[in-house]
Motif scaffolding. Structure first.
Motif, PDB file in Angstrom:
ATOM      1  N   ASN A 104     -21.040 -25.158 -38.543  1.00 22.43           N
ATOM      2  CA  ASN A 104     -21.438 -24.028 -39.380  1.00 22.43           C
ATOM      3  C   ASN A 104     -20.493 -22.828 -39.270  1.00 22.43           C
ATOM      4  O   ASN A 104     -20.915 -21.709 -38.950  1.00 22.43           O
ATOM      5  CB  ASN A 104     -22.874 -23.605 -39.042  1.00 22.43           C
ATOM      6  CG  ASN A 104     -23.497 -22.751 -40.125  1.00 22.43           C
ATOM      7  OD1 ASN A 104     -23.065 -22.756 -41.269  1.00 22.43           O
ATOM      8  ND2 ASN A 104     -24.520 -22.000 -39.756  1.00 22.43           N
ATOM      9  N   PRO A 105     -19.191 -23.026 -39.574  1.00 25.28           N
ATOM     10  CA  PRO A 105     -18.261 -21.899 -39.490  1.00 25.28           C
ATOM     11  C   PRO A 105     -18.598 -20.852 -40.548  1.00 25.28           C
ATOM     12  O   PRO A 105     -19.123 -21.178 -41.610  1.00 25.28           O
ATOM     13  CB  PRO A 105     -16.904 -22.544 -39.749  1.00 25.28           C
ATOM     14  CG  PRO A 105     -17.228 -23.723 -40.610  1.00 25.28           C
ATOM     15  CD  PRO A 105     -18.560 -24.223 -40.119  1.00 25.28           C
ATOM     16  N   LYS A 106     -18.291 -19.597 -40.241  1.00 25.06           N
ATOM     17  CA  LYS A 106     -18.648 -18.557 -41.203  1.00 25.06           C
ATOM     18  C   LYS A 106     -17.459 -17.915 -41.892  1.00 25.06           C
ATOM     19  O   LYS A 106     -17.606 -17.300 -42.920  1.00 25.06           O
ATOM     20  CB  LYS A 106     -19.501 -17.482 -40.532  1.00 25.06           C
ATOM     21  CG  LYS A 106     -18.785 -16.630 -39.520  1.00 25.06           C
ATOM     22  CD  LYS A 106     -19.701 -15.539 -38.980  1.00 25.06           C
ATOM     23  CE  LYS A 106     -18.935 -14.633 -38.043  1.00 25.06           C
ATOM     24  NZ  LYS A 106     -19.751 -13.526 -37.580  1.00 25.06           N
ATOM     25  N   SER A 107     -16.274 -18.053 -41.354  1.00 25.67           N
ATOM     26  CA  SER A 107     -15.128 -17.289 -41.830  1.00 25.67           C
ATOM     27  C   SER A 107     -14.063 -18.173 -42.479  1.00 25.67           C
ATOM     28  O   SER A 107     -13.509 -19.056 -41.827  1.00 25.67           O
ATOM     29  CB  SER A 107     -14.519 -16.545 -40.645  1.00 25.67           C
ATOM     30  OG  SER A 107     -13.225 -16.120 -40.934  1.00 25.67           O
ATOM     31  N   PRO A 108     -13.754 -17.923 -43.754  1.00 19.13           N
ATOM     32  CA  PRO A 108     -12.639 -18.650 -44.375  1.00 19.13           C
ATOM     33  C   PRO A 108     -11.316 -18.418 -43.658  1.00 19.13           C
ATOM     34  O   PRO A 108     -10.462 -19.296 -43.631  1.00 19.13           O
ATOM     35  CB  PRO A 108     -12.599 -18.076 -45.799  1.00 19.13           C
ATOM     36  CG  PRO A 108     -13.976 -17.583 -46.051  1.00 19.13           C
ATOM     37  CD  PRO A 108     -14.460 -17.073 -44.718  1.00 19.13           C
ATOM     38  N   THR A 109     -11.159 -17.243 -43.052  1.00 17.13           N
ATOM     39  CA  THR A 109      -9.936 -16.967 -42.296  1.00 17.13           C
ATOM     40  C   THR A 109      -9.817 -17.913 -41.111  1.00 17.13           C
ATOM     41  O   THR A 109      -8.751 -18.484 -40.862  1.00 17.13           O
ATOM     42  CB  THR A 109      -9.922 -15.500 -41.831  1.00 17.13           C
ATOM     43  OG1 THR A 109     -10.062 -14.662 -42.971  1.00 17.13           O
ATOM     44  CG2 THR A 109      -8.645 -15.165 -41.101  1.00 17.13           C
ATOM     45  N   GLU A 149     -18.647 -22.116 -47.161  1.00 16.70           N
ATOM     46  CA  GLU A 149     -18.526 -22.253 -48.616  1.00 16.70           C
ATOM     47  C   GLU A 149     -18.947 -20.972 -49.326  1.00 16.70           C
ATOM     48  O   GLU A 149     -18.299 -20.531 -50.271  1.00 16.70           O
ATOM     49  CB  GLU A 149     -19.365 -23.429 -49.106  1.00 16.70           C
ATOM     50  CG  GLU A 149     -18.782 -24.770 -48.750  1.00 16.70           C
ATOM     51  CD  GLU A 149     -19.663 -25.931 -49.187  1.00 16.70           C
ATOM     52  OE1 GLU A 149     -20.692 -25.710 -49.851  1.00 16.70           O
ATOM     53  OE2 GLU A 149     -19.293 -27.067 -48.859  1.00 16.70           O
ATOM     54  N   TYR A 150     -20.042 -20.366 -48.874  1.00 21.32           N
ATOM     55  CA  TYR A 150     -20.514 -19.127 -49.480  1.00 21.32           C
ATOM     56  C   TYR A 150     -19.472 -18.021 -49.322  1.00 21.32           C
ATOM     57  O   TYR A 150     -19.132 -17.324 -50.271  1.00 21.32           O
ATOM     58  CB  TYR A 150     -21.846 -18.700 -48.850  1.00 21.32           C
ATOM     59  CG  TYR A 150     -22.341 -17.377 -49.385  1.00 21.32           C
ATOM     60  CD1 TYR A 150     -22.975 -17.309 -50.620  1.00 21.32           C
ATOM     61  CD2 TYR A 150     -22.137 -16.201 -48.671  1.00 21.32           C
ATOM     62  CE1 TYR A 150     -23.402 -16.101 -51.138  1.00 21.32           C
ATOM     63  CE2 TYR A 150     -22.562 -14.989 -49.176  1.00 21.32           C
ATOM     64  CZ  TYR A 150     -23.193 -14.936 -50.403  1.00 21.32           C
ATOM     65  OH  TYR A 150     -23.606 -13.742 -50.908  1.00 21.32           O
ATOM     66  N   ALA A 151     -18.952 -17.873 -48.120  1.00 20.83           N
ATOM     67  CA  ALA A 151     -17.957 -16.829 -47.853  1.00 20.83           C
ATOM     68  C   ALA A 151     -16.682 -17.073 -48.645  1.00 20.83           C
ATOM     69  O   ALA A 151     -16.096 -16.146 -49.204  1.00 20.83           O
ATOM     70  CB  ALA A 151     -17.667 -16.746 -46.363  1.00 20.83           C
TER      71      ALA A 151
END
Length: 175
Positions: A12-17, A42-44
Motif C-alpha cells: 500500500n505505497p502512498k507516494s508516486p515519488t 493510484e489515487y495519488a
C-alpha cells in the motif's frame, strides 16, 4: 545468483515519488517486476502532479502491477523475504539472499501485516537510526543483493553502459 529472479512487493505505497524511485532502483539492479497493493498510490498518481523520479523509464521495461495480495501467483521456488523494522529480524549485512525472492516492503507510514510476516521465509532489516524512505530501502536491499553476488565484479563495460551521457571522466592510468 541472477538478479532477474527478483520481485519487489510494495505494501500500500502512498507516494508516486517513492514508487518512481523504486522503479528506477528495479531498473538499475535488474528486478523482474514490481507489485503493489492498495489504492493510495493510484489515487495519488492520478490526482497529484509529482516529480518523475523514474528518470530511466524502467516502467517501460519492468511491469508495475497492482495486486490484491503480493503473495498470489508467485513463481515456483520463490522465497518470501520481508524487509522492515521488525523485532527479531535479521540485520541485512548478515543476510544471505536466496536465488529467487520477492522482497516485501511496508508502506511509508506503517508496516507489513503480521500475516505476511508469518508466511515469510526470512525477515530482514536495514540497520539504521530511524526509518528510511521506501525507495531508499529498496535501493539499499538491491545493492546488498548485488554486492554479495558474483555479479559484483565490475568492469569498464558495465560502467560505460550505466553512466549518464554527461559523464566521460576516467581514472588516470597507473592508479
Amino acid at each position: 545468483m541472477s538478479v532477474s529472479k527478483v520481485i519487489i512487493g510494495l505494501t500500500n505505497p502512498k507516494s508516486p515519488t517513492n514508487v518512481g524511485g523504486v522503479m528506477r532502483a528495479a531498473g538499475c539492479y535488474g528486478a523482474a517486476q514490481v507489485r503493489y497493493t492498495g489504492q493510495r498510490y493510484e489515487y495519488a498518481a492520478r490526482n497529484q502532479t509529482q516529480y518523475d523520479t523514474d528518470t530511466h523509464h524502467a516502467r517501460g521495461r519492468i511491469p508495475l502491477t497492482s495486486v490484491v495480495d503480493l503473495l498470489d501467483d508467485l513463481p515456483q521456488g520463490m522465497k518470501i523475504v520481508c524487509v522492515d523494522l521488525v523485532l527479531g529480524a535479521i540485520p541485512l549485512p548478515q543476510f544471505n539472499h536466496p536465488e529467487q525472492a520477492i522482497y516485501i516492503f511496508g508502506p511509508e507510514d506503517g508496516t507489513i501485516r503480521q500475516q505476511v510476516i508469518d508466511r515469510a521465509d526470512a525477515v530482514v532489516y536495514v540497520p539504521t537510526v530511524g526509518c528510511m524512505n521506501l525507495a531508499a530501502s529498496v535501493n539499499v536491499l538491491l545493492y546488498d543483493r548485488l554486492a554479495k553476488s558474483a555479479q559484483a565484479e565490475g568492469s569498464d563495460e558495465l560502467i560505460a553502459s550505466s553512466r549518464d551521457t554527461n559523464n566521460r571522466v576516467k581514472v588516470k592510468p597507473g592508479r
